[in-house]
Scaffold this active site. Structure first.
Site, mmCIF file in Angstrom:
data_model
loop_
_atom_site.group_PDB
_atom_site.id
_atom_site.type_symbol
_atom_site.label_atom_id
_atom_site.label_comp_id
_atom_site.label_asym_id
_atom_site.label_seq_id
_atom_site.Cartn_x
_atom_site.Cartn_y
_atom_site.Cartn_z
ATOM 1 C CG HIS A 20 -2.009 -1.079 1.324
ATOM 2 N ND1 HIS A 20 -3.387 -0.732 1.484
ATOM 3 C CD2 HIS A 20 -1.950 -2.331 0.917
ATOM 4 C CE1 HIS A 20 -3.914 -1.906 1.463
ATOM 5 N NE2 HIS A 20 -2.991 -2.984 1.287
ATOM 6 C CD GLN A 329 7.850 -7.679 -7.873
ATOM 7 O OE1 GLN A 329 8.084 -8.510 -7.023
ATOM 8 N NE2 GLN A 329 6.590 -7.183 -8.286
ATOM 9 C CG HIS A 344 1.899 -12.562 -5.106
ATOM 10 N ND1 HIS A 344 2.967 -11.765 -5.767
ATOM 11 C CD2 HIS A 344 1.303 -11.709 -3.955
ATOM 12 C CE1 HIS A 344 2.953 -10.297 -5.250
ATOM 13 N NE2 HIS A 344 1.898 -10.524 -4.509
ATOM 14 C CD1 TRP A 347 -3.223 -2.749 -9.594
ATOM 15 C CD2 TRP A 347 -3.858 -4.404 -10.692
ATOM 16 N NE1 TRP A 347 -3.415 -2.113 -10.836
ATOM 17 C CE2 TRP A 347 -3.774 -3.186 -11.489
ATOM 18 C CE3 TRP A 347 -4.170 -5.680 -11.362
ATOM 19 C CZ2 TRP A 347 -4.307 -3.145 -12.811
ATOM 20 C CZ3 TRP A 347 -4.387 -5.577 -12.834
ATOM 21 C CH2 TRP A 347 -4.421 -4.435 -13.376
ATOM 22 C CG ASN A 348 1.510 -2.467 -5.819
ATOM 23 O OD1 ASN A 348 0.810 -1.642 -6.509
ATOM 24 N ND2 ASN A 348 1.985 -2.501 -4.527
ATOM 25 C CB SER A 349 3.494 -8.578 -8.750
ATOM 26 O OG SER A 349 4.183 -8.179 -7.698
ATOM 27 C CD GLU A 352 5.999 -3.293 -9.391
ATOM 28 O OE1 GLU A 352 5.983 -2.421 -8.448
ATOM 29 O OE2 GLU A 352 6.622 -4.391 -9.351
ATOM 30 C CG ASP A 368 -5.982 -8.235 -5.845
ATOM 31 O OD1 ASP A 368 -5.375 -8.643 -4.869
ATOM 32 O OD2 ASP A 368 -5.452 -7.390 -6.661
ATOM 33 C CD GLN A 369 -2.701 -12.769 -4.117
ATOM 34 O OE1 GLN A 369 -2.097 -13.978 -4.292
ATOM 35 N NE2 GLN A 369 -2.101 -11.953 -3.061
#
Length: 465
Positions: A20, A329, A344, A347-349, A352, A368-369
């Protein structure tokens, strides 16, 4: 007497989780680059990394303190539920005090932007007469699902309906397995579900802007449909700055062939146990490809010494692997040596990876994954679903990586991933859809930056609104 415009001052309030903190700080840099004074705050706790020198003029970090808040190394901060309850009771006074200090220092706040899961921050801002915005750090698709559920705008399947599906305007049909991990299916007594309801149940009355970490080309239909109900502004992808001190991972990547490296990272919260950690180590060694595996210190601390030693030996004895506790990352993903990302699907990953043009092996766990994995694999078509069910096995992991990097569809997956990288860069460029959205927000809050905001008269009065 006419008022004189002043520099707008945005106060960013984050939930103290790394996933976050990062996007909100990145939004702050983007606003500061457009001439906004930005102050970032959170109830800092041990293990949270803050870049307090973001190389952007007008960006400041002020730790949320006072009001009885625990110190950053307080062991009670370890339990997320304890932390959330504590912040709900102690956070409001600390935040109000910070806003007053900023006014007394000649930096009156003109807008508060908060993450989800800090509803008390929006209440404090409302009580002080301040305009408010929310940064939604998940996809617009997930936001739309939550909004339609909370406002009864679509029929939702029961959690135990194996054949159930969900149809929402602007989204592909979603199977129950893709939406069941979302918070709406948690017990009504669940703290995080309660905070989600508090945030989104009356969002139109609470905030004037909903800033979303996405970009128009990525979720155009979803954004368009949800904008009929919510004032959505895409401000993503929110990426870390490309400048800054490089870590040892970059030097190691420089020595690897182009698009050869498998990056394995499961975010800041996923814990792999003894068995799964061993399987990942053996699976990576069996790929016969170079790999970079992020195995966090807090995860290592929960493994037996024998498991950790064996896993690290298996992963590194092949001579192709590097195991680290942390990496930048987004910068690693942007390196030309990275050819696959085992993720995993936070959303950030997810964003990106798309912005870097890196194909994925999707291994979702919760929240959410699973929805993000669906979009990555079925909608954007930039990867494959990883081993299911979890925990992963060495052979299923090896086969998934090989499918992305050397299988019959590998070339097409790579081309589509590269296309998403171009579209993300276009959105972020001057005059792109994201740049225009951020500028629209800046223009609107600039009009609010007047000499004597309504709440500033409260400074020194002892009143709260």
């Amino acid at each position: 007497m006419p008022t004189t415009p002043v520099q707008p001052h945005v106060l960013l309030v984050a939930t103290p989780f790394q996933s976050h903190v990062n996007p909100l700080m990145r939004l702050g840099r983007r606003l500061a680059a457009k001439g906004v004074l930005v102050t970032f705050t959170t109830a800092l706790r041990s293990g949270i990394r803050l870049d307090e020198n973001p190389d952007v003029d007008g960006f400041r970090v002020e730790r949320l303190r006072g009001g009885g808040l625990w110190e950053l190394d307080d062991p009670r901060f370890v339990d997320p539920g304890d932390m959330a309850h504590h912040l709900s009771s102690a956070g409001p006074a600390a935040l109000e005090a910070l806003i007053r200090r900023e006014a007394e220092a000649g930096r009156p706040v003109t807008c508060v932007v908060a993450n989800a899961f800090v509803p008390w921050a929006l209440r404090v801002a409302a009580d002080m007469g301040l305009p408010r915005a929310m940064l939604w750090i998940q996809s617009c698709a997930v936001l739309s699902v939550y909004y339609h559920y909370l406002h009864a705008l679509a029929p939702f399947p029961e959690a135990d309906d194996a054949s159930g599906s969900l149809a929402i305007p602007g989204l592909p049909d979603l199977a129950i397995d893709e939406v069941r991990p979302l918070l709406i299916y948690n017990s009504s007594q669940d703290l995080w579900r309660q905070m989600l309801v508090a945030d989104l149940g009356s969002i139109r009355e609470k905030v004037s802007w909903v800033l979303v970490n996405t970009f128009d080309a990525l979720e155009h239909e979803t954004i368009s449909a949800l904008s009929q109900h919510v004032p959505v502004i895409p401000v993503g992808p929110l990426l870390e700055p490309e400048s800054g001190e490089a870590d040892g991972c970059i030097e190691w990547l420089d020595a690897q062939p182009p698009r050869s490296v498998v990056l394995v990272a499961f975010g800041s919260l996923v814990i792999t146990g003894d068995e799964e950690t061993t399987e990942i180590a053996e699976g990576l060694a069996g790929t016969e490809r170079p790999f970079l595996w992020v195995l966090r210190d807090d995860n290592r601390a929960l493994l037996s010494k024998d498991t950790l030693d064996s896993a690290l030996t298996a992963a590194t004895s092949c001579g192709r692997g590097k195991v680290v506790a942390w990496c930048r990352q987004a910068r690693v993903l942007a390196h030309g040596a990275v050819g696959c990302f085992v993720t995993h699907c936070g959303w950030n990953s997810t964003s990106e990876a798309l912005a870097a043009g890196v194909p994925v092996v999707a291994c979702p766990r919760w929240s959410d994954q699973s929805m993000n994995a669906k979009f990555l694999v079925d909608v954007y078509r930039v990867g494959v679903r990883g081993p299911r069910p979890t925990p992963v096995t060495r052979e299923s992991l090896r086969l998934s990586i090989e499918e992305v990097m050397g299988g019959p569809e590998a070339e097409g997956i790579g081309l589509r991933a590269a296309s998403w990288k171009k579209r993300a860069r276009a959105a972020l460029a001057d005059g792109g859809s994201t740049d225009n959205g951020v500028q629209t927000f800046v223009d609107q809050i600039t009009k609010l930056a007047i000499d004597v905001p309504t709440w500033a008269r409260l400074v020194g009065s002892g009143g709260g609104g």
